[in-house]
Motif scaffolding. Structure first.
Motif, PDB file in Angstrom:
ATOM      1  N   ALA A 177       0.871  -1.167   0.000  1.00  0.00           N
ATOM      2  CA  ALA A 177       0.000   0.000   0.000  1.00  0.00           C
ATOM      3  C   ALA A 177       0.896   1.201   0.000  1.00  0.00           C
ATOM      4  O   ALA A 177       1.115   1.808   1.014  1.00  0.00           O
ATOM      5  N   THR A 178       1.500   1.512  -1.092  1.00  0.00           N
ATOM      6  CA  THR A 178       2.429   2.625  -1.128  1.00  0.00           C
ATOM      7  C   THR A 178       1.779   3.825  -1.772  1.00  0.00           C
ATOM      8  O   THR A 178       0.716   3.751  -2.347  1.00  0.00           O
ATOM      9  N   THR A 179       2.487   4.946  -1.669  1.00  0.00           N
ATOM     10  CA  THR A 179       2.005   6.139  -2.321  1.00  0.00           C
ATOM     11  C   THR A 179       2.178   6.009  -3.823  1.00  0.00           C
ATOM     12  O   THR A 179       1.436   6.564  -4.596  1.00  0.00           O
ATOM     13  N   GLU A 180       3.224   5.281  -4.220  1.00  0.00           N
ATOM     14  CA  GLU A 180       3.503   5.144  -5.638  1.00  0.00           C
ATOM     15  C   GLU A 180       2.703   4.026  -6.290  1.00  0.00           C
ATOM     16  O   GLU A 180       2.654   3.935  -7.495  1.00  0.00           O
ATOM     17  N   CYS A 181       2.147   3.110  -5.495  1.00  0.00           N
ATOM     18  CA  CYS A 181       1.447   1.990  -6.086  1.00  0.00           C
ATOM     19  C   CYS A 181       0.127   1.769  -5.380  1.00  0.00           C
ATOM     20  O   CYS A 181      -0.054   2.199  -4.273  1.00  0.00           O
ATOM     21  N   ASP A 182      -0.772   1.070  -6.045  1.00  0.00           N
ATOM     22  CA  ASP A 182      -2.093   0.882  -5.486  1.00  0.00           C
ATOM     23  C   ASP A 182      -2.337  -0.515  -4.950  1.00  0.00           C
ATOM     24  O   ASP A 182      -3.293  -0.737  -4.243  1.00  0.00           O
ATOM     25  N   LEU A 230       3.127  -1.669   4.747  1.00  0.00           N
ATOM     26  CA  LEU A 230       3.253  -0.290   4.264  1.00  0.00           C
ATOM     27  C   LEU A 230       1.908   0.094   3.676  1.00  0.00           C
ATOM     28  O   LEU A 230       1.468  -0.500   2.694  1.00  0.00           O
ATOM     29  N   GLY A 231       1.222   1.035   4.297  1.00  0.00           N
ATOM     30  CA  GLY A 231      -0.121   1.383   3.857  1.00  0.00           C
ATOM     31  C   GLY A 231      -0.307   2.879   3.706  1.00  0.00           C
ATOM     32  O   GLY A 231       0.142   3.650   4.558  1.00  0.00           O
ATOM     33  N   VAL A 232      -0.977   3.274   2.650  1.00  0.00           N
ATOM     34  CA  VAL A 232      -1.270   4.686   2.387  1.00  0.00           C
ATOM     35  C   VAL A 232      -2.750   4.819   2.046  1.00  0.00           C
ATOM     36  O   VAL A 232      -3.278   4.020   1.270  1.00  0.00           O
ATOM     37  N   ALA A 233      -3.414   5.793   2.630  1.00  0.00           N
ATOM     38  CA  ALA A 233      -4.822   6.027   2.335  1.00  0.00           C
ATOM     39  C   ALA A 233      -4.995   6.274   0.841  1.00  0.00           C
ATOM     40  O   ALA A 233      -4.168   6.956   0.220  1.00  0.00           O
ATOM     41  N   PRO A 234      -6.045   5.721   0.238  1.00  0.00           N
ATOM     42  CA  PRO A 234      -6.229   5.862  -1.214  1.00  0.00           C
ATOM     43  C   PRO A 234      -6.127   7.293  -1.720  1.00  0.00           C
ATOM     44  O   PRO A 234      -5.518   7.545  -2.765  1.00  0.00           O
ATOM     45  N   ALA A 235      -6.682   8.240  -0.985  1.00  0.00           N
ATOM     46  CA  ALA A 235      -6.679   9.631  -1.448  1.00  0.00           C
ATOM     47  C   ALA A 235      -5.308  10.286  -1.362  1.00  0.00           C
ATOM     48  O   ALA A 235      -5.090  11.355  -1.941  1.00  0.00           O
ATOM     49  N   ARG A 236      -4.363   9.645  -0.636  1.00  0.00           N
ATOM     50  CA  ARG A 236      -3.043  10.258  -0.456  1.00  0.00           C
ATOM     51  C   ARG A 236      -1.932   9.498  -1.176  1.00  0.00           C
ATOM     52  O   ARG A 236      -0.755   9.751  -0.935  1.00  0.00           O
ATOM     53  N   ARG A 237      -2.298   8.585  -2.072  1.00  0.00           N
ATOM     54  CA  ARG A 237      -1.279   7.853  -2.803  1.00  0.00           C
ATOM     55  C   ARG A 237      -0.665   8.715  -3.900  1.00  0.00           C
ATOM     56  O   ARG A 237      -1.234   9.709  -4.307  1.00  0.00           O
ATOM     57  N   ARG A 238       0.522   8.301  -4.327  1.00  0.00           N
ATOM     58  CA  ARG A 238       1.262   8.995  -5.388  1.00  0.00           C
ATOM     59  C   ARG A 238       1.643  10.423  -4.993  1.00  0.00           C
ATOM     60  O   ARG A 238       1.692  11.315  -5.828  1.00  0.00           O
ATOM     61  N   LYS A 239       1.900  10.617  -3.703  1.00  0.00           N
ATOM     62  CA  LYS A 239       2.348  11.932  -3.221  1.00  0.00           C
ATOM     63  C   LYS A 239       3.683  11.832  -2.481  1.00  0.00           C
ATOM     64  O   LYS A 239       4.079  12.738  -1.771  1.00  0.00           O
ATOM     65  N   GLY A 240       4.372  10.699  -2.614  1.00  0.00           N
ATOM     66  CA  GLY A 240       5.690  10.547  -2.015  1.00  0.00           C
ATOM     67  C   GLY A 240       5.699  10.057  -0.578  1.00  0.00           C
ATOM     68  O   GLY A 240       6.768   9.944   0.029  1.00  0.00           O
ATOM     69  N   LEU A 241       4.527   9.745  -0.012  1.00  0.00           N
ATOM     70  CA  LEU A 241       4.484   9.322   1.385  1.00  0.00           C
ATOM     71  C   LEU A 241       5.141   7.958   1.592  1.00  0.00           C
ATOM     72  O   LEU A 241       5.840   7.741   2.587  1.00  0.00           O
ATOM     73  N   ALA A 242       4.906   7.023   0.681  1.00  0.00           N
ATOM     74  CA  ALA A 242       5.505   5.691   0.811  1.00  0.00           C
ATOM     75  C   ALA A 242       7.028   5.787   0.787  1.00  0.00           C
ATOM     76  O   ALA A 242       7.720   5.146   1.589  1.00  0.00           O
ATOM     77  N   ARG A 243       7.562   6.585  -0.111  1.00  0.00           N
ATOM     78  CA  ARG A 243       9.018   6.732  -0.195  1.00  0.00           C
ATOM     79  C   ARG A 243       9.569   7.376   1.071  1.00  0.00           C
ATOM     80  O   ARG A 243      10.601   6.946   1.598  1.00  0.00           O
TER      81      ARG A 243
END
Length: 201
Positions: free
Chosen positions: A21-26, A125-138
């Protein structure tokens, strides 16, 4: 996303799974291990640190309800049970990093395990759907790896879905290499293939 692997330390029963569940991936994937980080029950009294939104920080007992909500949002098909997440928070609070959104709610987290025999795992590693692809996972992964280096871990492992190219690209950009033997078929159950990836610190 990353998620569920095996809890390999004697304190917990073995378990497998994987979440990315990363920011870069779904796609989702999870990972592993155990050793007390402090007395369970004391963490609930810890005040939440005041850091600017978007800055990774250590989780604490007050985060539990929001962490459970976030995990369910990141992994709707495979959420962690309350009791499992509570125990992981009690034992690994100093290796469970979270990010607060502008509204004060958690929007991302990563759980790494302390080194056992020099080896650590990225358990989830989990990121809320609305906050993905914003660099949080990295950002979370980078800080988690810094902590593991300070812990003198020599190897960090994780599982990822073989077809999750964005997740694989993120991990490879951080130095993880795919296992040379390729995907482990049905590793997390029928049809749930996983590719192991390793980072040498």
């Amino acid at each position: 996303m990353i998620r569920k692997a095996c809890l390999t330390v004697p304190t917990l029963s073995a378990k497998e799974g994987c979440h990315e569940a990363t920011t870069e991936c779904d796609a989702p994937c999870r990972i592993q291990a155990l050793e007390p980080a402090g007395a369970p029950g004391n963490s609930g009294a810890m005040p939440a640190p005041s850091l600017p939104p978007g800055q990774p920080r250590e989780a604490n007992g007050q985060d539990m309800p929001d962490l459970l909500r976030l995990d369910g949002a990141a992994f709707p098909d495979d959420p962690m049970r309350n009791s499992t997440l509570r125990q992981l928070l009690d034992m690994y609070a100093d290796h469970l990093l979270v990010v607060d959104d502008d509204d004060g709610h958690l929007c991302a987290y990563v759980l790494a395990t302390p080194p056992y025999g020099g080896e650590s795992w990225i358990f989830s590693l989990g990121v809320a759907p609305a906050r993905r692809r914003k660099g949080l996972a990295r950002a979370l992964m980078t800080q988690a790896l810094e902590i593991l280096r300070a812990d003198e871990a020599s190897t960090v492992r994780l599982w990822v879905e073989p077809t999750n190219e964005p997740a694989r690209a993120l991990y490879e950009s951080l130095g993880f290499l795919p296992d040379p033997e390729g995907p482990h078929l049905d590793h997390f159950g029928p049809g749930a293939h996983r590719l192991g990836m390793t980072l040498k610190l």
